[in-house]
Design a protein around this motif. Structure first.
Motif, mmCIF file in Angstrom:
data_model
loop_
_atom_site.group_PDB
_atom_site.id
_atom_site.type_symbol
_atom_site.label_atom_id
_atom_site.label_comp_id
_atom_site.label_asym_id
_atom_site.label_seq_id
_atom_site.Cartn_x
_atom_site.Cartn_y
_atom_site.Cartn_z
ATOM 1 N N UNK A 236 43.539 46.260 38.837
ATOM 2 C CA UNK A 236 44.795 45.878 38.185
ATOM 3 C C UNK A 236 46.008 46.532 38.828
ATOM 4 N N UNK A 237 46.040 47.861 39.017
ATOM 5 C CA UNK A 237 47.236 48.457 39.642
ATOM 6 C C UNK A 237 47.444 48.011 41.086
ATOM 7 N N UNK A 238 46.357 47.873 41.854
ATOM 8 C CA UNK A 238 46.510 47.448 43.248
ATOM 9 C C UNK A 238 47.002 46.007 43.333
ATOM 10 N N UNK A 239 46.513 45.130 42.451
ATOM 11 C CA UNK A 239 46.961 43.744 42.450
ATOM 12 C C UNK A 239 48.445 43.658 42.115
ATOM 13 N N UNK A 240 48.881 44.442 41.134
ATOM 14 C CA UNK A 240 50.300 44.444 40.756
ATOM 15 C C UNK A 240 51.170 44.947 41.900
ATOM 16 N N UNK A 241 50.715 46.018 42.556
ATOM 17 C CA UNK A 241 51.480 46.583 43.677
ATOM 18 C C UNK A 241 51.516 45.624 44.855
ATOM 19 N N UNK A 242 50.363 45.036 45.174
ATOM 20 C CA UNK A 242 50.315 44.111 46.307
ATOM 21 C C UNK A 242 51.168 42.876 46.039
ATOM 22 N N UNK A 243 51.113 42.357 44.812
ATOM 23 C CA UNK A 243 51.918 41.192 44.478
ATOM 24 C C UNK A 243 53.398 41.453 44.650
#
Length: 396
Positions: free
Chosen positions: A368-375
């Motif tokens: 979840x945090x990596x997806x938000x950051x990457x997005x």
């Protein structure tokens, strides 16, 4: 009852059910013997159906022409990860035969999108990137299986008194007969479905029953003639999907509902039956191999496979990390552990099971945090533009 709330946290369903099975086993509420007895049929049924349905959702023509990223990760990244894994294993397990090292690397190569569901479903991540990960994880377990069967045969030949030709012939029969059976069953099933729809003799509900029956038929037919049922189910899905071309809505709906129940049941039993024993046998070389597989081997293989494409360095790193090991890795290890010498079979099984729970923890917490950051980092970039359509536009 709390799934929606959990979906916004770092806790994933595989983490929950692996932990629940582990706790139930330690407390004695779920016996290890009962879990072992249930694990094989539940995991096999889940893998057969999901292999079939994942393959049936794939538009091979579109994949070859326009889906550059997943195609490269499958055709270049997957073999390269096996080669790199074998090289790393050579230094960590110096007494193992080379074929056994390649077998271990091949078992740890397939990925499972279910363990990174927060990435696949996160709207912050551009659709093109989510689709690439979904297609890759849907196909790499089926593509890795023939390689696993080959190296399992070579390992058995090198470590038993039975002639190498016997084992190689066995492996070849498994792959070839499984492929042939799956192609025939899938093609006939697809043709039958289209005919039934043309004459209005079926409906969406019964099409779903037929699809499940077709996956089971491909598996059982291959077993009966000496082929590999999992290879057959995967190839049957490819043949079926190539013929019906999106005409069976069930193929897309099952994996999001009943398919989740099957997978979660398998993770629960895996946590109860296999994880406690695997943790007890976890050694430093095993842990080192697992961490290198997660942090170095796959990321490096994916990075190389996406060279000379429009994938930016950040996207290559993102794809390289989100390759969680899941149900396919565990079941493939269970499958081959019975056919090769005990000392190698048990060690491979322990490495695979430990890799699954470690991956579930690390990828689950970071999804979840990596997806938000990457997005946020890729928002508005040309790389994220929709330049290839999703497989099989059903029009519904």
């Amino acid at each position: 009852m709390i799934a929606h709330r959990l979906s916004s946290t770092m806790i994933t369903a595989p983490m929950v059910f692996l932990t629940l099975g582990f706790v139930l086993s330690l407390t004695g509420l779920l016996s290890t013997e009962a879990s072992h007895a249930l694990l094989h049929p539940v995991a096999e049924i889940a893998l057969v159906i999901l292999l079939f349905l994942d393959a049936a959702q794939t538009d091979l023509i579109a994949l070859r022409k326009r889906h550059v990223w997943p195609l490269r990760m499958l055709l270049i990244g997957l073999p390269l990860s096996i080669v790199l894994g074998g090289l790393v294993g050579f230094f960590l397990f110096p007494t193992w035969p080379l074929a056994g090292l390649a077998l271990l690397a091949a078992i740890l190569a397939p990925t499972d999108a279910a363990l990174g569901q927060a990435v696949i479903t996160n709207p912050n991540v551009p659709m093109r990137q989510r689709r690439a990960l979904t297609v890759e994880s849907g196909l790499n377990d089926g593509l890795a299986l023939p390689i696993i069967l080959f190296f399992a045969s070579v390992t058995a030949a090198e470590t038993t008194d039975i002639g190498g030709g016997v084992w190689l012939l066995f492996g070849a029969k498994q792959v070839l007969l499984g492929t042939l059976t799956g192609a025939v069953v899938g093609a006939l099933g697809g043709w039958a479905l289209l005919r039934a729809k043309a004459f209005a003799t079926t409906s969406d509900i019964y099409e779903g029953v037929g699809a499940i029956a077709l996956a089971g038929a491909a598996y059982l037919a291959a077993i009966l003639i000496g082929g590999n049922g999992f290879v057959s189910a995967f190839v049957a899905g490819l043949a079926f999907g190539g013929i019906v071309m999106g005409a069976c809505k069930f193929v897309y709906e099952f994996t999001e509902s009943e398919g989740q129940l099957l997978a979660w049941s398998a993770f629960l039993l895996l946590g109860a039956a296999m994880v406690p024993e695997a943790i007890n046998h976890l050694t430093w070389p095993m842990l080192g191999f697992i961490l290198l597989s997660l942090f170095v081997i796959r990321p490096l293989a994916v990075w190389i496979s996406l060279m000379r494409t429009d994938a930016r360095p950040l996207t290559r790193i993102f794809f390289g990390w989100f390759g969680p090991r899941g149900l396919a890795t565990a079941l493939f290890a269970l499958m081959i552990a019975e056919d090769i010498p005990l000392q190698f079979g048990e060690q491979i099984l322990h490495v695979a099971i430990n890799a699954v729970w470690i991956s579930a923890l690390l990828h689950g917490l970071s999804a979840a945090p990596a997806a938000k950051w990457y997005g946020a980092k890729t928002a508005g970039s040309a790389e994220a533009e929709e330049d290839d359509p999703p497989p099989f536009q059903t029009g519904n």
